[in-house]
Design an enzyme around this catalytic site. Structure first.
Site, mmCIF file in Angstrom:
data_model
loop_
_atom_site.group_PDB
_atom_site.id
_atom_site.type_symbol
_atom_site.label_atom_id
_atom_site.label_comp_id
_atom_site.label_asym_id
_atom_site.label_seq_id
_atom_site.Cartn_x
_atom_site.Cartn_y
_atom_site.Cartn_z
ATOM 1 N N ASP A 47 49.040 26.535 8.099
ATOM 2 C CA ASP A 47 48.321 27.655 7.450
ATOM 3 C C ASP A 47 49.527 28.417 6.337
ATOM 4 O O ASP A 47 50.418 28.870 6.651
ATOM 5 C CB ASP A 47 48.041 28.771 8.378
ATOM 6 C CG ASP A 47 47.381 29.950 7.876
ATOM 7 O OD1 ASP A 47 46.139 29.969 7.636
ATOM 8 O OD2 ASP A 47 48.050 31.050 7.523
ATOM 9 N N TYR A 52 52.421 34.308 0.605
ATOM 10 C CA TYR A 52 53.210 34.023 1.428
ATOM 11 C C TYR A 52 54.623 33.666 0.618
ATOM 12 O O TYR A 52 55.649 33.640 1.091
ATOM 13 C CB TYR A 52 52.966 33.004 2.730
ATOM 14 C CG TYR A 52 52.019 33.442 3.603
ATOM 15 C CD1 TYR A 52 51.554 34.810 3.551
ATOM 16 C CD2 TYR A 52 51.226 32.724 4.324
ATOM 17 C CE1 TYR A 52 50.475 35.136 4.526
ATOM 18 C CE2 TYR A 52 50.455 32.980 5.241
ATOM 19 C CZ TYR A 52 49.901 34.367 5.320
ATOM 20 O OH TYR A 52 49.034 34.755 6.108
ATOM 21 N N LYS A 81 44.784 30.670 1.057
ATOM 22 C CA LYS A 81 44.173 31.904 0.771
ATOM 23 C C LYS A 81 44.218 32.456 -0.456
ATOM 24 O O LYS A 81 45.265 32.383 -1.275
ATOM 25 C CB LYS A 81 44.545 32.905 1.757
ATOM 26 C CG LYS A 81 44.519 32.555 3.350
ATOM 27 C CD LYS A 81 45.022 33.367 4.331
ATOM 28 C CE LYS A 81 45.391 32.911 5.667
ATOM 29 N NZ LYS A 81 46.823 32.070 5.711
ATOM 30 N N HIS A 112 41.750 36.205 1.515
ATOM 31 C CA HIS A 112 42.644 36.697 2.280
ATOM 32 C C HIS A 112 42.340 38.217 2.883
ATOM 33 O O HIS A 112 42.534 38.274 4.039
ATOM 34 C CB HIS A 112 43.926 36.696 1.500
ATOM 35 C CG HIS A 112 45.134 36.748 2.424
ATOM 36 N ND1 HIS A 112 46.371 36.329 2.015
ATOM 37 C CD2 HIS A 112 45.403 37.462 3.530
ATOM 38 C CE1 HIS A 112 47.293 36.276 3.077
ATOM 39 N NE2 HIS A 112 46.678 36.884 4.067
#
Length: 316
Positions: A47, A52, A81, A112
């Site tokens: 994931d 990120y 996402k 997200h």
């Protein structure tokens, strides 16, 4: 449920244990080495997200493993996402993600947050003047286009409340396959899980042990006396009990660790089965405490700036 996988409403299967790749430090080499170690242990579900900053590291580690014969692409389940600043054009956003990861497609693309931001915003915690009104029909139309173009195998959402999810279901041609939310023994998401079950939407749990070690996280779950006593009874760890609880609810679990021993520990939760009365005891005795709350803002056309806690309390 078969071989520690569950079938989604789009016909694909998702491994019940996933490795999260968010890291505040965002060290690419450390991330790649952790992913390589996880692959050797048998992890096949990974994931990430644009915000990120780990997409490139994940793509590089997975592509190396594929080229070296460690794993075949079809064995992997990769999620990324859509960040709020790209709601106006999910197709372009996913194309950039794929280029960054060096992949032709990902297995799941999630919205997200139910939040639209101005196009230049890249801060995980935006300022109030950086929000725009959420146009969910526009966002989801773009997500469905990603699916039609073969850029992803499935589409879903993350951090959607019951109300936001129902709003989406009312307009979607393709229903979301997944809703990824914070979920653990002290934030059980019963109402949301019921709604998702009724519409055949899979729930995926992030922060399944309360995110200790992250700046927003807490040790409240793994330090809870009831969780610790169950761990002692089963010869397991408190983290494994928390993860097993999530699995007992039919959720997949996204457990983030770059430490090899904890990666092994998390994987061991797949072998731990809590008794029905233990699950009932957790559900009835543990006070619910949401970990991620307070300083994240959510935009809504009728009530401009609400905290994430108000979102989950069903106010928007």
């Amino acid at each position: 449920m078969r071989n520690n996988q569950v079938r989604l409403n789009n016909g694909t299967t998702i491994p019940l244990l996933g490795m999260g790749t968010y890291s505040f430090e965002n060290d690419r080499k450390i991330t790649e080495h952790a992913i390589q170690a996880a692959l050797k242990m048998g992890y096949r579900h990974f994931d990430t997200a644009q915000i990120y900053g780990s997409e490139a590291a994940l793509g590089n580690a997975l592509n190396d493993a594929i080229s070296n014969g460690v794993v075949r692409r079809e064995e992997l389940f990769v999620t990324s996402k859509l960040w709020g600043s790209h709601h106006h054009d999910p197709v372009s956003a996913l194309q950039k993600t794929l280029k960054c990861m060096g992949m032709e497609y990902i297995d799941m693309y999630l919205v997200h947050w139910p939040v639209r931001l101005k196009p230049w915003v890249c801060d995980p915690i935006p300022e109030e003047d950086e929000f725009e009104p959420l146009c969910l029909d526009v966002t989801w139309s773009g997500m469905e286009k990603c699916l039609e173009m073969g850029l992803c195998k499935g589409i879903g959402v993350s951090n959607f409340s019951c109300k936001k999810l129902q709003n989406l279901l009312d307009l979607a041609s393709v229903p979301p396959a997944i809703n990824q939310v914070e979920m653990h023994p002290m934030w059980r998401q019963r109402k949301l899980r019921d709604l998702c079950r009724d519409h055949n939407i899979h729930v995926s749990a992030y922060s399944p042990i309360g995110a200790p070690g992250n700046f927003w996280g807490s040790t409240a779950v793994i330090e809870n006396p009831l969780i610790k006593s169950m761990a002692l009874k089963h010869g397991a760890t408190p983290a494994q009990v928390a993860l097993s609880w999530g699995l007992s609810k039919g959720a997949s679990i996204i457990a983030k660790s770059f430490n090899q021993e904890r990666l092994k520990e998390n994987k061991g939760a797949l072998e731990l089965k809590l008794e029905d009365d233990e699950i009932l005891e957790i559900d009835s005795k543990l006070k619910e405490v949401k970990i991620m709350r307070g300083d994240v803002y959510v935009n809504d056309a009728t009530s401009p700036y609400k905290t994430i806690q108000e979102l989950w309390d069903g106010e928007i």
